[in-house]
Design an enzyme around this catalytic site. Structure first.
Site, PDB file in Angstrom:
ATOM      1  N   ASP B 318       3.194  -3.163  15.703  1.00  0.00           N
ATOM      2  CA  ASP B 318       2.998  -3.399  14.211  1.00  0.00           C
ATOM      3  C   ASP B 318       2.528  -4.716  14.319  1.00  0.00           C
ATOM      4  O   ASP B 318       2.932  -5.730  14.825  1.00  0.00           O
ATOM      5  CB  ASP B 318       4.444  -3.347  13.601  1.00  0.00           C
ATOM      6  CG  ASP B 318       4.829  -1.865  13.290  1.00  0.00           C
ATOM      7  OD1 ASP B 318       3.865  -1.284  12.721  1.00  0.00           O
ATOM      8  OD2 ASP B 318       6.024  -1.581  13.177  1.00  0.00           O
ATOM      9  N   ASP B 355      11.386 -14.037  -6.665  1.00  0.00           N
ATOM     10  CA  ASP B 355      11.051 -13.371  -5.560  1.00  0.00           C
ATOM     11  C   ASP B 355      11.516 -13.854  -4.150  1.00  0.00           C
ATOM     12  O   ASP B 355      10.954 -15.137  -4.036  1.00  0.00           O
ATOM     13  CB  ASP B 355       9.390 -13.191  -5.543  1.00  0.00           C
ATOM     14  CG  ASP B 355       8.957 -12.253  -4.409  1.00  0.00           C
ATOM     15  OD1 ASP B 355       9.706 -11.707  -3.631  1.00  0.00           O
ATOM     16  OD2 ASP B 355       7.777 -12.017  -4.456  1.00  0.00           O
ATOM     17  N   GLU B 359       6.992 -14.233   1.378  1.00  0.00           N
ATOM     18  CA  GLU B 359       5.638 -14.418   0.554  1.00  0.00           C
ATOM     19  C   GLU B 359       5.877 -14.953  -0.662  1.00  0.00           C
ATOM     20  O   GLU B 359       5.194 -16.028  -1.014  1.00  0.00           O
ATOM     21  CB  GLU B 359       4.949 -12.987   0.522  1.00  0.00           C
ATOM     22  CG  GLU B 359       4.640 -12.332   1.815  1.00  0.00           C
ATOM     23  CD  GLU B 359       5.642 -11.565   2.390  1.00  0.00           C
ATOM     24  OE1 GLU B 359       6.742 -11.704   2.265  1.00  0.00           O
ATOM     25  OE2 GLU B 359       5.304 -11.103   3.777  1.00  0.00           O
ATOM     26  N   THR B 393       3.901   0.755  -7.934  1.00  0.00           N
ATOM     27  CA  THR B 393       3.141  -0.051  -8.872  1.00  0.00           C
ATOM     28  C   THR B 393       2.261  -1.194  -7.910  1.00  0.00           C
ATOM     29  O   THR B 393       1.233  -1.745  -8.407  1.00  0.00           O
ATOM     30  CB  THR B 393       4.120  -1.106  -9.592  1.00  0.00           C
ATOM     31  OG1 THR B 393       4.982  -1.876  -8.784  1.00  0.00           O
ATOM     32  CG2 THR B 393       4.862  -0.191 -10.377  1.00  0.00           C
ATOM     33  N   ARG B 394       2.715  -1.443  -6.700  1.00  0.00           N
ATOM     34  CA  ARG B 394       2.162  -2.446  -5.736  1.00  0.00           C
ATOM     35  C   ARG B 394       2.069  -3.580  -6.381  1.00  0.00           C
ATOM     36  O   ARG B 394       1.082  -4.290  -6.169  1.00  0.00           O
ATOM     37  CB  ARG B 394       0.973  -1.776  -5.203  1.00  0.00           C
ATOM     38  CG  ARG B 394       1.040  -0.502  -4.422  1.00  0.00           C
ATOM     39  CD  ARG B 394      -0.172   0.349  -4.299  1.00  0.00           C
ATOM     40  NE  ARG B 394      -1.164  -0.237  -3.205  1.00  0.00           N
ATOM     41  CZ  ARG B 394      -2.455  -0.333  -3.243  1.00  0.00           C
ATOM     42  NH1 ARG B 394      -2.890   0.253  -4.175  1.00  0.00           N
ATOM     43  NH2 ARG B 394      -3.054  -0.892  -2.399  1.00  0.00           N
ATOM     44  N   LYS B 410       1.885 -10.237  -9.829  1.00  0.00           N
ATOM     45  CA  LYS B 410       1.120 -10.606  -8.776  1.00  0.00           C
ATOM     46  C   LYS B 410       1.084  -9.392  -7.942  1.00  0.00           C
ATOM     47  O   LYS B 410       2.016  -8.821  -7.830  1.00  0.00           O
ATOM     48  CB  LYS B 410       1.538 -11.713  -8.079  1.00  0.00           C
ATOM     49  CG  LYS B 410       2.897 -11.549  -7.451  1.00  0.00           C
ATOM     50  CD  LYS B 410       3.086 -13.099  -6.740  1.00  0.00           C
ATOM     51  CE  LYS B 410       4.266 -12.993  -5.757  1.00  0.00           C
ATOM     52  NZ  LYS B 410       5.660 -12.318  -6.186  1.00  0.00           N
ATOM     53  N   ASP B 544      11.120   1.195  12.418  1.00  0.00           N
ATOM     54  CA  ASP B 544      12.741   1.014  11.824  1.00  0.00           C
ATOM     55  C   ASP B 544      12.935   1.927  10.731  1.00  0.00           C
ATOM     56  O   ASP B 544      13.999   2.149  10.547  1.00  0.00           O
ATOM     57  CB  ASP B 544      12.738  -0.456  11.786  1.00  0.00           C
ATOM     58  CG  ASP B 544      11.640  -1.079  10.805  1.00  0.00           C
ATOM     59  OD1 ASP B 544      10.968  -0.111  10.337  1.00  0.00           O
ATOM     60  OD2 ASP B 544      11.856  -2.250  10.430  1.00  0.00           O
ATOM     61  N   ASP B 548       9.370   6.288   9.886  1.00  0.00           N
ATOM     62  CA  ASP B 548       8.666   6.306  11.202  1.00  0.00           C
ATOM     63  C   ASP B 548       9.425   7.428  12.066  1.00  0.00           C
ATOM     64  O   ASP B 548       8.942   7.416  13.159  1.00  0.00           O
ATOM     65  CB  ASP B 548       9.139   4.589  11.670  1.00  0.00           C
ATOM     66  CG  ASP B 548       8.257   3.831  11.222  1.00  0.00           C
ATOM     67  OD1 ASP B 548       7.151   4.130  10.909  1.00  0.00           O
ATOM     68  OD2 ASP B 548       8.730   2.437  11.129  1.00  0.00           O
TER      69      ASP B 548
END
Lengths: 545, 709
Positions: B318, B355, B359, B393-394, B410, B544, B548
């Site tokens: 990953d 948030d 990020e 929605t991403r 965003k 995880d 997967d």
């Protein structure tokens, strides 16, 4: 000097033929089309040449074919009186017939009889010569099946045993043997259907010099690494091997197919490096043993009062050493001088050649599959040392592959040591031995090594006509031939089923000089650790005086 | 265009994670120090293992055991110093072999005890109010665990969220968050809930939990031989049979020659020839391999998996957490033409305040650092309604409650534009986004609207796209060299990422990874694994999430993160307790080291035979053929001292090699040919030379013994 020249000429001849013959044999066993003659044979025996067999079917075909050959050959000998050209030589007694039948079908060609007085021309031609062809073709078929196991993936088919045997005869053995027979006649080899010629000897007494259809059998005897002589003296007999030219030609014939099969192998697996690396192992060990035998013979002979016993005076020491090395390095067993009469280390060298398990370069086909199996063992050991499940030619080697390889590698030592131990423990054996002490032990050890390796050369000096020897040597020949064949075919089947993995930097690279050293090392190591105690009591004890 | 973080953010700070990498995945593969005292401690176990039923499992050592009995009987019948010496040293050979196994198991047992400490007499509180001992729980029982209580068994959270202290299993002191639903729902028995209350559905029967299975494995009780080990055992057994034949048939040959050998000498020869060194250490090597993984906090469910790790030729890694640091950080703002960067900064900050992902935090920090905006939210800002990221929605953002009805978002370019239903700025946004992606960054479009229903593309005052936040991945230092080494070992690395192909390739180029699977879905991963396997290559991966699981199950080595779901852990064949995907590389090295150790010691063992022959053969036949004295190149004193020295060497070399077997031979990533040449030299040539020196040395001592020298 002339000796060195002989070796050089031989090597040049082999090098010249290696490529065309090797490529030809690869084409023979990958060709999709059949010759008309072959189609006729298939129709006659009811075989569909396009159907492919599983490993088990292939093995059954090989075994059935060989078993039928043994029965047929046994019957021919027992019914000799009914056949033409039998010259009142009578029925062959059961013990000899049994041993001889096995001996010729297993490509051993061990002879416990005197040909001139035992067998007529019909049995020689229809029985022994035929087996000389087909037993060699069987060896080649098994080798080709193993190579197909490496080449193919995710299949359980290995080809068709009948097609492989037939093609081996029609496209490889018959044409070459035919040409060679004519060439041999040209050098003076006898070809006659007469029983013999009556002559008056120098002492004034009449005697008969035996004649036979020699050239036709002589050529395939060497080419098919068979080795059974039509005369008792084998290739030391002037009618079988009249002069240095015929001697060289016959030496060439007995090496040519086993050597060229390395090219066939390289071609079929699509990497000539792989074939060359095996050829290097064969050539290296063959050269080393030639040096041992040659030196041993040359040194003994130079002593005062020279040990001329066992020296082929017509050809000289080099030609005797060269032949001895070639005939024991291949599983031929034809002789142009008596190994029993060699010096301790010279005869020991011939013995060791066989104890290498006949792969330098080995018999027709058998040499290739034997060395491939040793390569598998070597790759398994070395492969672990690079931290990966070992792979050879893109095939992962697991539990079952190793089991098959181990059966092939261990059959011969078990037969040789078991046979020798058993024989030497019997009081009756002492009576059959010409010599006592270490040399006597060498004779017995040599006999079982020769039988179990399907070589067929004899140390002489040991009388093997007793029921015990006929039986145990016969069993050694049978098991020494067919146990490995079954294991090799099982191995081929396992390999064919495995997917082929493309080689990567992380896997042990085969086809390199390092790999050749590894394989040669494994051959020597296995022979040393299994046979050193026995050899210490025979040639070593004899030679280290 | 942009993608969410593929892997849920690790529940520890980057600094902590870094510390772990440094501490637990050091370069050279090694293990804890071997203490000589362990030999003494394991002696009682070693003696118990003399039971022939246990010996029969190891063909080579069983032959030695039988030989010991035979020689002991012979020594009783005809007592000589020589016979008794041989008898004692043959028994010692068996004991030393047992010792090797016992020491390896003992080390495993220490690990097992640590694991077992987690299985206390926990009382489980079922949802219906009953309290039962944890050992009587059944699958699908639902239990309530509250703050301060120990979780009674493996399971998944069906209700609630809690912080859990997993230090008992992972050694990691920072608590982790576990919650129902999603990829963080699995809990392990023996861990402690620190806050809140959760309801757990038990997924493992008592005695069959993950930890239970691990205990059994590291203790060696359930150890099954691995495929290569079986193949090697076959080879060793076959060699033993051949030596047996060689020695048995030697007697008639010796008798014929007039030098019949005593039973004691023949047994001594046999034991010296058969590969006792590797035979004695084989199982210890296997156990130690498992053990080395456990020391790295990786639990393998089978030895087979460890061995498979050595065979891996494709590593699926990953991107996040393995190749780059776990989190992308905001590094620049790119306003659209006509938009003030301050405005972009303000909106970007507002949209990110609630948030809590790294990020999101990094955007707030960037705005604070570069544009002087406050880090903390004001009262009004805090009252805004957070719209979390979702796969459909991403996007994420907030709906302000300031009377304006502003909605701020965003997210991926296409997602935001679709939300706005406005293509006016598409070309310009995509130009910026592409430029960022080519640098390996992730573009995040920022937009807002006042009252979405009344929004019109014509009226800029009502909102619209403002610009792009650039998030950058930071590739871990040293990773390119690591991949170079893997390439030399013949291992292909494939970076798995949810990023778009352009971004993915930029990071791939920077990190030196061989291949890349961009915009990877679980199906893509599965398909990639299958296609690699179809080419005969073995694949290792980490994972995880529940999605997967199929890929983990399909992979030859599937390392599930302990932070992952129960499904993932069930599907994989290893669990990394530290949840550190970088460790996959170390796991491969441990697997390789195990194979190399076996091969090296086998070669060493076989090479030893040469010297032993030179010691024993002249000793046996000197009286018969004095000329064989030429083989006594070591100049050993007497036949008795020669044979005894060989037997003693054969026994002592086992003890001498126990540390090597446990530690594993040194493994440095390099090409196969280089490794082979080195190991052939060290263990092949070394195996020829060492016994010559050793036997001569032992002979110097042994010759002093009356009746021997």
């Amino acid at each position: 000097m002339a000796g060195v020249l002989q070796v050089l000429v031989l090597l040049v001849l082999l090098a010249a033929v290696w490529r065309p013959l090797g490529d030809w044999m690869a084409r023979v066993h990958t060709d999709e089309r059949d010759w008309r003659l072959e189609l006729g044979i298939y129709r006659l025996v009811g075989v569909d040449p396009r159907s492919e067999q599983r490993a088990s079917t292939y093995a059954v075909a090989i075994l059935a074919f060989s078993f039928a050959g043994i029965v047929l050959l046994y019957l021919l000998q027992r019914l000799q009186t009914l056949l033409p050209w039998s010259f009142d030589r009578g029925t062959v007694e059961p013990g000899i017939a049994f041993n001889t039948a096995i001996s010729f079908v297993t490509n051993t060609n061990w002879q416990s009889y005197v040909p001139e007085t035992t067998l007529g021309h019909a049995v020689q031609m229809a029985g022994l010569t035929v087996q000389n062809f087909v037993s060699a073709a069987v060896g080649m078929a098994v080798a080709v099946a193993l190579v197909r196991g490496f080449v193919r993936s995710r299949t359980d088919r290995l080809g068709n045993a009948w097609v492989d045997i037939v093609r081996g005869c029609t496209r490889v053995l018959l044409p070459i043997a035919g040409v060679a027979a004519v060439a041999l006649v040209a050098t003076g080899v006898v070809m006659s259907l007469r029983a013999g010629v009556d002559v008056v000897g120098p002492d004034g007494r009449p005697s008969t010099i035996a004649l036979a259809p020699t050239a036709s059998q002589e050529s395939i005897k060497e080419l098919g690494t068979n080795g059974g002589g039509i005369f008792n003296a084998n290739s030391a007999h002037p009618f079988e091997n009249p002069n240095p030219v015929s001697n060289l030609l016959e030496t060439f014939l007995l090496l040519v197919i086993p050597v060229s099969l390395t090219r066939t192998f390289g071609r079929m697996v699509g990497s000539m490096r792989q074939g060359v690396s095996l050829l290097a192992v064969m050539a290296g060990l063959w050269g080393a043993m030639l040096a041992v035998i040659w030196t041993a013979e040359a040194r003994t002979a130079s002593f005062a009062g020279a040990n001329l016993e066992g020296k082929e005076t017509r050809f000289g020491i080099p030609a005797s050493a060269l032949w001895a090395n070639a005939t024991t390095g291949t599983s031929t067993g034809a002789v142009n001088s008596m190994h029993d009469s060699f010096s301790a280390f010279g005869g020991g060298g011939a013995l060791v050649n066989m104890l290498f398990s006949e792969m330098t370069p080995g018999g027709v086909g058998t040499g290739l599959y034997s060395i491939l199996v040793v390569a598998i063992v070597a790759v398994f050991l070395a492969g672990l040392m690079v931290g990966r499940t070992p792979e050879y030619l893109g095939k992962r080697l697991g539990r079952r592959e190793v089991t098959c390889a181990v059966v092939v590698v261990l059959t011969m030592p078990a037969l040789v040591l078991g046979g020798t131990g058993l024989a030497i423990a019997l009081p009756s054996t002492r009576d059959a031995m010409t010599n006592s002490g270490p040399h006597g032990l060498s004779e017995v050890l040599y006999a079982y090594a020769s039988a179990a390796n399907n070589n067929g050369s004899a140390f002489a000096g040991l009388t093997v006509t007793s029921g015990f020897f006929q039986t145990t040597l016969g069993i050694a020949m049978l098991l020494g031939r067919f146990l490995p064949i079954v294991a090799v075919l099982a191995l081929a089947g396992l390999l064919a089923r495995r997917p082929r993995v493309e080689p990567r930097p992380g896997t042990l690279s085969t086809g390199t000089p390092l790999f050749s050293v590894l394989v040669a090392g494994t051959v020597v190591l296995v022979a040393t650790i299994t046979f050193l105690p026995a050899l210490a009591l025979s040639p070593l004890a004899e030679g280290l005086t | 265009m942009t993608a969410p973080p593929v892997v849920p953010a690790a529940h520890r700070s980057p600094a902590e994670a870094e510390q772990l990498h440094a501490g637990r995945t050091g370069r050279a593969v090694g293990a804890g120090a071997f203490r000589p005292r362990q030999l003494l401690e394991s002696l009682p176990t070693a003696l118990r293992k003399l039971d022939p039923r246990r010996q029969a499992r190891n063909p080579v050592m069983f032959v030695v055991w039988v030989g010991s009995v035979v020689v002991t009987v012979a020594a009783i019948l005809d007592p000589t110093v020589f016979a008794w010496s041989i008898a004692v040293w043959l028994w010692l050979t068996v004991v030393f072999a047992n010792l090797a196994e016992a020491v390896a198991e003992g080390r495993g047992r220490a690990q097992a005890d640590a694991l077992r400490a987690t299985r206390t007499d926990t009382v489980a509180h079922l949802v219906d109010g009953r309290a039962v001992p944890a050992t009587e729980l059944r699958v699908d029982d639902r239990v309530v665990v509250e703050a301060g209580q120990t979780i009674p068994g493996d399971g998944e959270i069906v209700e609630g969220i809690a912080t859990v202290d997993e230090s008992a299993i992972t050694g990691e002191s920072a608590p982790v968050v576990r919650e129902s639903g999603g990829d963080l729902s699995s809990v392990t028995g023996g861990t402690t809930v620190l806050s809140d209350r959760i309801v757990i559905r038990i997924t493992a029967k008592p005695g069959e939990s993950f930890v239970d299975r691990m205990i059994a494995l590291v203790e060696g009780a359930q150890r099954q031989k691995t495929p290569n080990e079986i193949a090697l055992t076959i080879l060793l057994s076959a060699l033993t049979i051949v030596f047996l034949v060689a020695v048995v048939t030697l007697q008639p040959m010796a008798a014929y020659s007039g030098g019949e050998q005593s039973l004691v000498v023949l047994v001594a020869l046999l034991v010296c020839l058969i590969p006792t060194t590797i035979g004695a250490l084989l199982s210890a090597i296997g156990i130690a391999g498992m053990d080395r993984l456990v020391q790295r906090n990786v639990l393998a469910t089978s030895g087979r998996a460890v061995e498979a790790a050595g065979d891996v030729s494709t590593l699926l890694l990953d991107k996040t957490g393995t190749i780059t640091y776990g989190n992308r950080r905001a590094t620049a703002l790119h306003p659209l033409p006509g938009v003030d960067v301050a405005e972009l900064a303000e909106i970007a900050r507002l949209a990110s305040l609630a948030d809590t992902t790294p990020e999101g935090r990094s955007i707030v920090e960037l705005c604070a650092r570069e544009y002087g905006l406050p880090v903390e939210a004001s009262a009004t800002e805090a009252a805004a309604e957070f719209v979390p990221f979702s796969a459909t929605t991403r996007m994420s953002g907030v709906d302000m409650d300031d009377g304006d009805g502003r909605e701020l978002r965003k997210g991926a370019t296409s997602a935001v534009l679709a939300w706005l239903d406005d293509d006016t700025d598409r070309a310009r946004l995509e130009a910026i986004a592409t430029a960022i992606a080519e640098r390996g960054g992730t573009p995040l479009v920022v937009a807002y609207v006042r009252d979405l229903l009344g929004y019109s593309t014509k009226d800029r005052s009502r909102g619209g796209a403002l610009g792009v936040v650039e998030l950058s991945d930071v590739v871990k230092p040293g990773i390119a060299e690591r991949f170079g080494e893997l390439r030399a070992m013949g291992i292909k690395t494939v970076m798995i990422t949810g990023d778009n192909p352009v971004t993915a390739r930029a990071i791939a180029a920077e990190s030196g990874v061989d291949d890349v699977l961009a915009e990877a879905t679980p199906e893509d991963k599965l398909a990639l694994i299958r296609s690699e396997q179809a080419g005969g290559r073995m694949v290792a991966m980490t994972g995880d999430g529940t999605n997967d699981a199929p890929a983990l199950a399909q992979a030859d080595v599937g390392v599930a993160m302990n932070s992952g779901t129960a499904a993932a852990k069930e599907a994989g064949n290893m669990v990394d307790l530290d949840s550190d995907p970088t460790k996959l590389i170390g796991v491969v090295e441990v697997g390789k080291q195990m194979l190399v150790t076996r091969g090296a010691l086998t070669t060493f063992s076989l090479a030893n035979d040469l010297a032993k022959y030179f010691a024993i053969l002249p000793a046996m036949f000197l009286a018969l053929y004095p000329q064989l004295g030429a083989l006594n190149i070591m100049g050993l004193a007497t036949p008795e001292s020669a044979i005894l020295s060989a037997v003693v060497f054969n026994a002592l070399i086992i003890v001498a090699l126990i540390p090597l077997a446990l530690r594993g031979v040194r493994f440095r990533p390099s090409s196969a040919d280089r490794l082979l040449r080195r190991n052939m030299l060290v263990y092949g040539l070394g195996g020829v030379i060492v016994p010559f020196v050793g036997i001569v040395g032992i002979d110097l001592v042994v010759r002093l013994v009356p009746g021997i020298g």
